[in-house]
Motif scaffolding. Sequence first.
Motif, PDB file in Angstrom:
ATOM      1  N   GLU A   1       0.865  -1.183   0.000  1.00 32.87           N
ATOM      2  CA  GLU A   1       0.000   0.000   0.000  1.00 32.87           C
ATOM      3  C   GLU A   1       0.900   1.230   0.000  1.00 32.87           C
ATOM      4  OE1 GLU A   1      -3.790   0.806   2.563  1.00 32.87           O
ATOM      5  OE2 GLU A   1      -2.042   1.577   3.640  1.00 32.87           O
ATOM      6  N   PRO A   2       0.768   2.094  -0.987  1.00 33.01           N
ATOM      7  CA  PRO A   2       1.694   3.223  -1.109  1.00 33.01           C
ATOM      8  C   PRO A   2       1.685   4.113   0.132  1.00 33.01           C
ATOM      9  CG  PRO A   2       0.391   3.008  -3.103  1.00 33.01           C
ATOM     10  CD  PRO A   2      -0.212   2.072  -2.095  1.00 33.01           C
ATOM     11  N   ALA A   3       2.895   4.495   0.538  1.00 27.03           N
ATOM     12  CA  ALA A   3       3.034   5.442   1.649  1.00 27.03           C
ATOM     13  C   ALA A   3       4.016   6.544   1.251  1.00 27.03           C
ATOM     14  CB  ALA A   3       3.511   4.719   2.911  1.00 27.03           C
ATOM     15  N   GLU A   4       3.958   6.910  -0.008  1.00 30.23           N
ATOM     16  CA  GLU A   4       4.747   8.064  -0.423  1.00 30.23           C
ATOM     17  C   GLU A   4       3.982   8.819  -1.492  1.00 30.23           C
ATOM     18  OE1 GLU A   4       8.588   7.114  -2.044  1.00 30.23           O
ATOM     19  OE2 GLU A   4       7.797   5.961  -3.707  1.00 30.23           O
ATOM     20  N   LYS A   5       4.244  10.105  -1.550  1.00 30.21           N
ATOM     21  CA  LYS A   5       3.608  10.940  -2.559  1.00 30.21           C
ATOM     22  C   LYS A   5       4.569  11.031  -3.741  1.00 30.21           C
ATOM     23  CE  LYS A   5       1.252  15.358  -3.087  1.00 30.21           C
ATOM     24  NZ  LYS A   5       1.053  16.711  -2.558  1.00 30.21           N
ATOM     25  N   ILE A   6       4.024  10.845  -4.928  1.00 30.33           N
ATOM     26  CA  ILE A   6       4.855  10.871  -6.132  1.00 30.33           C
ATOM     27  C   ILE A   6       4.247  11.866  -7.116  1.00 30.33           C
ATOM     28  CG2 ILE A   6       5.788   9.521  -8.052  1.00 30.33           C
ATOM     29  CD1 ILE A   6       5.408   7.019  -6.215  1.00 30.33           C
ATOM     30  N   ILE A   7       5.080  12.752  -7.630  1.00 30.56           N
ATOM     31  CA  ILE A   7       4.611  13.774  -8.561  1.00 30.56           C
ATOM     32  C   ILE A   7       5.356  13.645  -9.885  1.00 30.56           C
ATOM     33  CG2 ILE A   7       4.565  16.267  -9.015  1.00 30.56           C
ATOM     34  CD1 ILE A   7       4.073  16.691  -6.029  1.00 30.56           C
ATOM     35  N   ILE A   8       4.600  13.612 -10.970  1.00 33.38           N
ATOM     36  CA  ILE A   8       5.215  13.615 -12.303  1.00 33.38           C
ATOM     37  C   ILE A   8       5.589  15.047 -12.663  1.00 33.38           C
ATOM     38  CG2 ILE A   8       4.821  13.232 -14.772  1.00 33.38           C
ATOM     39  CD1 ILE A   8       2.813  11.045 -14.019  1.00 33.38           C
ATOM     40  N   GLU A   9       6.834  15.260 -12.998  1.00 35.74           N
ATOM     41  CA  GLU A   9       7.276  16.565 -13.504  1.00 35.74           C
ATOM     42  C   GLU A   9       7.245  16.486 -15.019  1.00 35.74           C
ATOM     43  OE1 GLU A   9       7.782  19.080 -11.622  1.00 35.74           O
ATOM     44  OE2 GLU A   9       7.768  18.046  -9.690  1.00 35.74           O
ATOM     45  N   SER A  10       6.496  17.384 -15.623  1.00 39.38           N
ATOM     46  CA  SER A  10       6.262  17.236 -17.060  1.00 39.38           C
ATOM     47  C   SER A  10       7.347  17.894 -17.905  1.00 39.38           C
ATOM     48  CB  SER A  10       4.896  17.777 -17.431  1.00 39.38           C
ATOM     49  OG  SER A  10       4.804  19.106 -17.013  1.00 39.38           O
ATOM     50  N   THR A  11       8.428  18.244 -17.281  1.00 39.32           N
ATOM     51  CA  THR A  11       9.567  18.729 -18.061  1.00 39.32           C
ATOM     52  C   THR A  11      10.835  18.051 -17.566  1.00 39.32           C
ATOM     53  OG1 THR A  11       9.856  20.549 -16.521  1.00 39.32           O
ATOM     54  CG2 THR A  11       8.655  21.029 -18.549  1.00 39.32           C
ATOM     55  N   VAL A  12      11.765  17.942 -18.458  1.00 33.64           N
ATOM     56  CA  VAL A  12      13.101  17.469 -18.132  1.00 33.64           C
ATOM     57  C   VAL A  12      13.977  18.708 -18.251  1.00 33.64           C
ATOM     58  CG1 VAL A  12      14.971  16.011 -18.987  1.00 33.64           C
ATOM     59  CG2 VAL A  12      12.619  15.158 -18.974  1.00 33.64           C
ATOM     60  N   ASP A  13      14.916  18.903 -17.321  1.00 33.33           N
ATOM     61  CA  ASP A  13      15.665  20.170 -17.358  1.00 33.33           C
ATOM     62  C   ASP A  13      16.545  20.252 -18.605  1.00 33.33           C
ATOM     63  OD1 ASP A  13      18.127  18.948 -16.911  1.00 33.33           O
ATOM     64  OD2 ASP A  13      18.089  19.309 -14.764  1.00 33.33           O
ATOM     65  N   THR A  14      17.139  21.393 -18.808  1.00 34.58           N
ATOM     66  CA  THR A  14      17.846  21.646 -20.072  1.00 34.58           C
ATOM     67  C   THR A  14      19.057  20.734 -20.255  1.00 34.58           C
ATOM     68  OG1 THR A  14      18.921  23.449 -18.879  1.00 34.58           O
ATOM     69  CG2 THR A  14      17.157  24.045 -20.407  1.00 34.58           C
ATOM     70  N   ASN A  15      19.525  20.126 -19.163  1.00 32.54           N
ATOM     71  CA  ASN A  15      20.621  19.166 -19.292  1.00 32.54           C
ATOM     72  C   ASN A  15      20.120  17.768 -19.632  1.00 32.54           C
ATOM     73  OD1 ASN A  15      22.500  21.153 -18.486  1.00 32.54           O
ATOM     74  ND2 ASN A  15      21.960  20.787 -16.342  1.00 32.54           N
TER      75      ASN A  15
ATOM     76  N   ARG B   1       9.825  12.968 -19.943  1.00 31.69           N
ATOM     77  CA  ARG B   1      10.011  13.701 -21.198  1.00 31.69           C
ATOM     78  C   ARG B   1       8.642  14.050 -21.776  1.00 31.69           C
ATOM     79  NH1 ARG B   1      15.362  12.698 -22.104  1.00 31.69           N
ATOM     80  NH2 ARG B   1      16.153  10.673 -21.414  1.00 31.69           N
ATOM     81  N   PRO B   2       8.492  15.257 -22.296  1.00 33.13           N
ATOM     82  CA  PRO B   2       7.185  15.648 -22.850  1.00 33.13           C
ATOM     83  C   PRO B   2       6.845  14.868 -24.124  1.00 33.13           C
ATOM     84  CG  PRO B   2       8.808  17.415 -23.127  1.00 33.13           C
ATOM     85  CD  PRO B   2       9.466  16.349 -22.310  1.00 33.13           C
ATOM     86  N   LEU B   3       5.553  14.836 -24.411  1.00 31.73           N
ATOM     87  CA  LEU B   3       5.069  14.025 -25.539  1.00 31.73           C
ATOM     88  C   LEU B   3       5.742  14.395 -26.852  1.00 31.73           C
ATOM     89  CD1 LEU B   3       3.063  11.804 -26.375  1.00 31.73           C
ATOM     90  CD2 LEU B   3       1.347  13.580 -26.721  1.00 31.73           C
ATOM     91  N   ASP B   4       5.893  15.698 -27.112  1.00 34.20           N
ATOM     92  CA  ASP B   4       6.455  16.077 -28.414  1.00 34.20           C
ATOM     93  C   ASP B   4       7.928  15.712 -28.529  1.00 34.20           C
ATOM     94  OD1 ASP B   4       7.483  17.961 -26.739  1.00 34.20           O
ATOM     95  OD2 ASP B   4       6.670  19.690 -27.790  1.00 34.20           O
ATOM     96  N   GLU B   5       8.560  15.433 -27.404  1.00 36.29           N
ATOM     97  CA  GLU B   5       9.963  15.008 -27.455  1.00 36.29           C
ATOM     98  C   GLU B   5      10.092  13.518 -27.779  1.00 36.29           C
ATOM     99  OE1 GLU B   5      12.367  16.475 -24.116  1.00 36.29           O
ATOM    100  OE2 GLU B   5      13.599  14.659 -24.292  1.00 36.29           O
TER     101      GLU B   5
END
Lengths: 195, 195
Positions: free
Chosen positions: A150-164, A182-186
Motif C-alpha cells: 500500500e503506497p506510503a509516499e507521494k509521487i509527482i510527475i514533472e512534465s519537463t526534463v531540465d535543459t541538461n 520527457r514531454p510528448l512532443d519530445e
Amino acid sequence: MIADLVKKTRSCRRFNENRKITMDSLKQLVDLGRLSASAANRQPLKYILSCAPETNNKIFPCIGWAAYLKDWKGPEKGERPAAYIVLLGDTTISNEFWCDHGISGQSILLGATEMGLGGCFIGAVNKDRLRKELNIAPAFTIMLIIALGEPAEKIIIESTVDTNGNIRYWHDENGTHHVPKRPLDEVILDTYNGS
Amino acid sequence: MIADLVKKTRSCRRFNENRKITMDSLKQLVDLGRLSASAANRQPLKYILSCAPETNNKIFPCIGWAAYLKDWKGPEKGERPAAYIVLLGDTTISNEFWCDHGISGQSILLGATEMGLGGCFIGAVNKDRLRKELNIAPAFTIMLIIALGEPAEKIIIESTVDTNGNIRYWHDENGTHHVPKRPLDEVILDTYNGS
C-alpha cells in the motif's frame, strides 16, 4: 479509464508494511500477466509469489533501491513491501523472452493500482543471492522483481526534463518523490497523418 | 476493471481497414506509453506514428504475420491495420532498453482496447527495409511495431495447452482465432504465504 490508471501507476518504493496482501490477490495479479501477450505465444514466464514476512525478509536485501537517491538506502522497516512477485524466464520453454516481462509486469502493476496497491519494477537484483535464498533452479532466468504494497509516499510527475536532459528522480524536503517525464512532443519522432 | 480490459486485449491481426484512426488517438496512446515505467527512468523510447494509407502501405510489407499460421500470409486488403506505432530505442540516450518497450506497449494496447480498437505487438520486422522506408536514422534501434485497427476477427482464449505443450494458435474452419494459454497453476512456480 486506463489513462487515469496509468498515471496513478507510479514506481512506488515506500509502503505501509502493515497492510497485508493476500496470496489470492497476488494470484489475481499474476493472472493478468498470464493473459497478456507473449512473443510467439510461447509464454515462458514463471512466477514466484511471496506475502510471507520471513520470505519477504530474504528477498528485500537482494534489491538495489532507487539508484539516483544517494542518501536514501531504501525503505525502512515498516515501509517495506508487503509482497513480491518474482518474474522468471523458463529456459526449458525458450531462451528468448523478448519484452514479455515488461508486458506482463505492466498488467500486474496496473492491476495492483486498481486494488489500491502500488509497486515498482526492480531490475537491480542480486540474482545469485536471490537464487540461493529462494532455491531457484538454474533452468530459470531471473528477469525482475515486482515489489508491492500500500503506497506510503507521494509521487509527482514533472512534465519537463531540465535543459541538461536530467531525468533523475529526486526527493524534496518533504520526502515527496518527483519524477521527470520527457514531454510528448519530445518522444514522438515522426508522424504520418492521412489527408 | 483492468481484468476485463486485459482479457479483451488479444493480439488481433485482422481489422476493418475502413475504420480510420486519427493522429490524435495515436498521440493519446503514446502518452500512455510515455507515462509508464522506464528502467532507471531513462525513457529512451521514441515513437513513429502513422495513420496515413500511403505510409501504412510502406510499413505493411515489413511485417512477418502470425508465424504459426502457415496457410495465412497476413491480413488481406481491407482487413489491414489502419495505423501503426513504431517503437524505437534512442541510442543517444541509452543502449540499454531493458523491457521498456513491453511496458509501454502494453499500456498502448490496453488503451487501444478501451478505444474500441485492437492491435498486435509485432517483433518479426524486416528492420532494414523499415529503416529505409521510413528514413529511420542509425541512432534509433527498431524495437517493435504495434499494428492497430478496429478488430474484425473473433479470438478465443483456450485455457488449456495440449499434452504436448503445444502453444501454437490456430484458425478454425470459421476463421476464429484460438489462443492456448498456460493455466495459472502452471505458471506459478512457488508461493510463500504468511501464516
